[in-house]
Design a protein around this motif. Structure first.
Motif, PDB file in Angstrom:
ATOM      1  N   GLY A  53       0.806  -1.200   0.000  1.00 17.16           N
ATOM      2  CA  GLY A  53       0.000   0.000   0.000  1.00 17.16           C
ATOM      3  C   GLY A  53       0.843   1.255   0.000  1.00 17.16           C
ATOM      4  O   GLY A  53       2.077   1.198   0.059  1.00 17.16           O
ATOM      5  N   PRO A  54       0.231   2.413  -0.041  1.00 17.61           N
ATOM      6  CA  PRO A  54       0.972   3.681  -0.046  1.00 17.61           C
ATOM      7  C   PRO A  54       1.677   3.914   1.284  1.00 17.61           C
ATOM      8  O   PRO A  54       1.193   3.520   2.346  1.00 17.61           O
ATOM      9  N   GLY A  55       2.838   4.564   1.206  1.00 18.07           N
ATOM     10  CA  GLY A  55       3.575   4.899   2.415  1.00 18.07           C
ATOM     11  C   GLY A  55       4.096   3.697   3.164  1.00 18.07           C
ATOM     12  O   GLY A  55       4.313   3.771   4.380  1.00 18.07           O
ATOM     13  N   GLY A  56       4.310   2.580   2.501  1.00 17.11           N
ATOM     14  CA  GLY A  56       4.813   1.379   3.163  1.00 17.11           C
ATOM     15  C   GLY A  56       3.758   0.596   3.920  1.00 17.11           C
ATOM     16  O   GLY A  56       4.096  -0.376   4.615  1.00 17.11           O
ATOM     17  N   ALA A  57       2.489   0.955   3.817  1.00 19.73           N
ATOM     18  CA  ALA A  57       1.425   0.216   4.497  1.00 19.73           C
ATOM     19  C   ALA A  57       1.283  -1.172   3.880  1.00 19.73           C
ATOM     20  O   ALA A  57       1.436  -1.353   2.672  1.00 19.73           O
ATOM     21  N   LEU A  58       0.987  -2.166   4.717  1.00 22.48           N
ATOM     22  CA  LEU A  58       0.876  -3.548   4.272  1.00 22.48           C
ATOM     23  C   LEU A  58      -0.483  -4.107   4.646  1.00 22.48           C
ATOM     24  O   LEU A  58      -0.969  -3.917   5.764  1.00 22.48           O
ATOM     25  N   GLY A  59      -1.092  -4.792   3.685  1.00 26.41           N
ATOM     26  CA  GLY A  59      -2.338  -5.497   3.923  1.00 26.41           C
ATOM     27  C   GLY A  59      -2.153  -6.965   3.630  1.00 26.41           C
ATOM     28  O   GLY A  59      -1.041  -7.439   3.329  1.00 26.41           O
ATOM     29  N   LEU A  60      -3.237  -7.716   3.686  1.00 29.85           N
ATOM     30  CA  LEU A  60      -3.148  -9.161   3.507  1.00 29.85           C
ATOM     31  C   LEU A  60      -4.426  -9.662   2.851  1.00 29.85           C
ATOM     32  O   LEU A  60      -5.523  -9.161   3.123  1.00 29.85           O
ATOM     33  N   ALA A  61      -4.271 -10.646   1.970  1.00 35.68           N
ATOM     34  CA  ALA A  61      -5.414 -11.319   1.355  1.00 35.68           C
ATOM     35  C   ALA A  61      -5.247 -12.817   1.532  1.00 35.68           C
ATOM     36  O   ALA A  61      -4.144 -13.346   1.381  1.00 35.68           O
ATOM     37  N   MET A  62      -6.333 -13.487   1.903  1.00 31.48           N
ATOM     38  CA  MET A  62      -6.328 -14.939   2.061  1.00 31.48           C
ATOM     39  C   MET A  62      -7.348 -15.540   1.107  1.00 31.48           C
ATOM     40  O   MET A  62      -8.507 -15.112   1.063  1.00 31.48           O
ATOM     41  N   ILE A  63      -6.935 -16.537   0.318  1.00 30.17           N
ATOM     42  CA  ILE A  63      -7.824 -17.249  -0.601  1.00 30.17           C
ATOM     43  C   ILE A  63      -7.723 -18.730  -0.276  1.00 30.17           C
ATOM     44  O   ILE A  63      -6.616 -19.300  -0.309  1.00 30.17           O
ATOM     45  N   ASP A  64      -8.839 -19.362   0.065  1.00 30.45           N
ATOM     46  CA  ASP A  64      -8.759 -20.774   0.448  1.00 30.45           C
ATOM     47  C   ASP A  64      -8.527 -21.650  -0.781  1.00 30.45           C
ATOM     48  O   ASP A  64      -8.632 -21.209  -1.924  1.00 30.45           O
ATOM     49  N   ARG A  65      -8.209 -22.903  -0.543  1.00 33.13           N
ATOM     50  CA  ARG A  65      -7.800 -23.804  -1.632  1.00 33.13           C
ATOM     51  C   ARG A  65      -8.923 -24.041  -2.639  1.00 33.13           C
ATOM     52  O   ARG A  65      -8.668 -24.193  -3.839  1.00 33.13           O
ATOM     53  N   GLU A  66     -10.160 -24.109  -2.167  1.00 34.05           N
ATOM     54  CA  GLU A  66     -11.268 -24.382  -3.078  1.00 34.05           C
ATOM     55  C   GLU A  66     -11.412 -23.262  -4.107  1.00 34.05           C
ATOM     56  O   GLU A  66     -11.529 -23.521  -5.313  1.00 34.05           O
ATOM     57  N   ILE A  67     -11.389 -22.024  -3.645  1.00 30.94           N
ATOM     58  CA  ILE A  67     -11.509 -20.899  -4.576  1.00 30.94           C
ATOM     59  C   ILE A  67     -10.257 -20.764  -5.429  1.00 30.94           C
ATOM     60  O   ILE A  67     -10.334 -20.483  -6.629  1.00 30.94           O
ATOM     61  N   MET A  68      -9.083 -20.964  -4.838  1.00 34.39           N
ATOM     62  CA  MET A  68      -7.836 -20.900  -5.604  1.00 34.39           C
ATOM     63  C   MET A  68      -7.850 -21.928  -6.738  1.00 34.39           C
ATOM     64  O   MET A  68      -7.469 -21.631  -7.875  1.00 34.39           O
ATOM     65  N   THR A  69      -8.304 -23.142  -6.448  1.00 35.47           N
ATOM     66  CA  THR A  69      -8.361 -24.189  -7.476  1.00 35.47           C
ATOM     67  C   THR A  69      -9.306 -23.796  -8.604  1.00 35.47           C
ATOM     68  O   THR A  69      -9.000 -23.967  -9.787  1.00 35.47           O
ATOM     69  N   GLY A  70     -10.469 -23.240  -8.260  1.00 35.51           N
ATOM     70  CA  GLY A  70     -11.412 -22.826  -9.292  1.00 35.51           C
ATOM     71  C   GLY A  70     -10.864 -21.721 -10.175  1.00 35.51           C
ATOM     72  O   GLY A  70     -11.057 -21.728 -11.395  1.00 35.51           O
ATOM     73  N   LEU A  71     -10.149 -20.751  -9.571  1.00 35.45           N
ATOM     74  CA  LEU A  71      -9.585 -19.661 -10.367  1.00 35.45           C
ATOM     75  C   LEU A  71      -8.457 -20.150 -11.270  1.00 35.45           C
ATOM     76  O   LEU A  71      -8.269 -19.640 -12.381  1.00 35.45           O
ATOM     77  N   ILE A  72      -7.695 -21.120 -10.817  1.00 36.28           N
ATOM     78  CA  ILE A  72      -6.645 -21.698 -11.665  1.00 36.28           C
ATOM     79  C   ILE A  72      -7.278 -22.483 -12.815  1.00 36.28           C
ATOM     80  O   ILE A  72      -6.814 -22.435 -13.961  1.00 36.28           O
ATOM     81  N   GLU A  73      -8.350 -23.215 -12.523  1.00 37.92           N
ATOM     82  CA  GLU A  73      -9.017 -24.001 -13.567  1.00 37.92           C
ATOM     83  C   GLU A  73      -9.574 -23.108 -14.666  1.00 37.92           C
ATOM     84  O   GLU A  73      -9.442 -23.434 -15.860  1.00 37.92           O
ATOM     85  N   VAL A  74     -10.184 -21.987 -14.297  1.00 33.29           N
ATOM     86  CA  VAL A  74     -10.787 -21.144 -15.322  1.00 33.29           C
ATOM     87  C   VAL A  74      -9.721 -20.492 -16.192  1.00 33.29           C
ATOM     88  O   VAL A  74      -9.989 -20.123 -17.342  1.00 33.29           O
ATOM     89  N   GLN A  75      -8.494 -20.360 -15.675  1.00 39.28           N
ATOM     90  CA  GLN A  75      -7.411 -19.781 -16.468  1.00 39.28           C
ATOM     91  C   GLN A  75      -6.670 -20.817 -17.302  1.00 39.28           C
ATOM     92  O   GLN A  75      -6.047 -20.468 -18.299  1.00 39.28           O
TER      93      GLN A  75
END
Length: 355
Positions: A53-75
């Motif tokens: 993020g701006p100014g060195g700010a840090l955030g986080l995103a978590m994607i579980d395996r089920e959704i990750m697998t579906g997004l990989i499959e569609v690509q």
């Protein structure tokens, strides 16, 4: 629009634009947490992404395996399946394939919150890198408080169901810091809308001169002979002004493409060509094989000639093969790319019609 509603809409819209994927959100829960509270929200075996993020700010995103697998499959498979999720280590490649969804969602979230007092806190975050585990993520997060959005989603009408967690630092002074940057960095009142105005650009193959009587007799299906050198003289024209760029016509991934040869320095661009399918409606470039500057000698002053006479004994166009480095212009599309269509679009000849 509330942040929760904006996030739901941003996720669905991004998946639809990127992959024509139906991503439905069933609920968004929001809560405030400190660093330890964020770590407790991160289950093991999920994909963790650091957000810069701006100014060195840090955030986080978590994607579980089920959704990750579906997004990989569609690509990779162009569809979401119901095959069992493979229990394997998560890699950097998995993280990179999630980056388009993360960046597109964060960008739209910022735009949808236009005028909301919390918008400055969500602005400027983008995909950073993969984090190995929750413990490492806890060491990197240093803000006093965090806003956590837990989203329940399903993909492709319920074929994959899971959760996505978005954690952004609470920055109460974010808006004040932006205001102190000065008027020089402040966009004009209409800048955003002006940047979204569509611009038509035509890719012009060559120009031909024929008698008016012959042009009036042209019908759909008639062939117009083009000189072989037309492939090397494609020019991009915006409106009625002069040409702004030029190059050679070829193919990339089974689609028509132009490799830029000018203006000077175009060859130094790492990826000088883009597929037409990659262009979003907001910045669409319409490739039209129309008239332009490919010098053609004046025809003999015959009173009239038929369109069929124009198509006799025409020379074959040279194959679209030339050295493109990392790009293959003559590559045929894979069968998986063709899908269920009976017609091979990549092998179709480029017929230029002028009326």
């Amino acid at each position: 629009m509330s942040p929760a509603k904006a996030l739901r809409r941003a996720l669905s819209r991004t998946a639809d634009v990127l992959w024509d994927l139906a991503l439905v959100t069933h609920g968004v829960s929001q809560e405030m947490a400190d660093q330890d509270g964020v770590v407790e929200m991160l289950p093991s075996g999920t994909l963790l992404l650091l957000l810069d993020g701006p100014g060195g700010a840090l955030g986080l995103a978590m994607i579980d395996r089920e959704i990750m697998t579906g997004l990989i499959e569609v690509q990779t498979l162009l569809q979401v399946t119901q095959m069992p999720v493979e229990d394997r280590p998560i890699t950097q490649t998995d993280a990179a394939m999630m980056a388009p969804l993360v960046d597109g969602t964060l960008d739209r979230l910022e735009r949808y919150l236009e005028g909301h007092p919390l918008r400055p806190q969500f602005a400027g975050f983008r995909f950073g890198a993969m984090v190995e585990d929750a413990r490492t993520a806890g060491l990197l997060l240093d803000a006093a408080g965090y806003r956590a959005f837990n989203v329940s989603v399903d993909l492709a009408l319920g074929r994959r169901k899971g959760t996505i967690l978005l954690v952004l630092p609470d920055r109460p002074d974010a808006g004040k810091a932006d205001a102190e940057d000065g008027d020089a960095a402040t966009p004009g009142p209409h800048e955003r809308k002006m940047k979204l105005l569509p611009v038509r650009m035509d890719a012009v193959l060559c120009s031909l001169t024929i008698p008016l009587s012959a042009a009036q007799r042209l019908r759909a299906g008639d062939l117009i002979p083009l000189p072989p050198e037309a492939l090397d003289s494609v020019e991009f024209v915006a409106g009625t002004g002069p040409a702004v760029a030029g190059g050679r016509l070829g193919q990339m991934n089974g689609m028509r493409a132009v490799r830029l040869s000018w203006p000077q320095g175009a060859g130094n661009v790492p990826a000088p060509m883009r597929e037409v399918s990659e262009l979003e409606p907001g910045g669409m470039v319409e490739l039209a094989a129309a008239a332009v500057s490919c010098p053609e000698p004046e025809p003999d002053p015959e009173p009239e000639f038929s369109a069929s006479e124009m198509t006799e004994d025409l020379p074959d166009l040279p194959p679209m093969e030339f050295d493109t480095g990392d790009f293959s212009f003559d590559a045929e599309p894979a069968e998986a790319e063709v899908g269920d269509f009976d017609f091979d679009f990549s092998a179709a000849p480029l017929n230029v019609e002028e009326s």
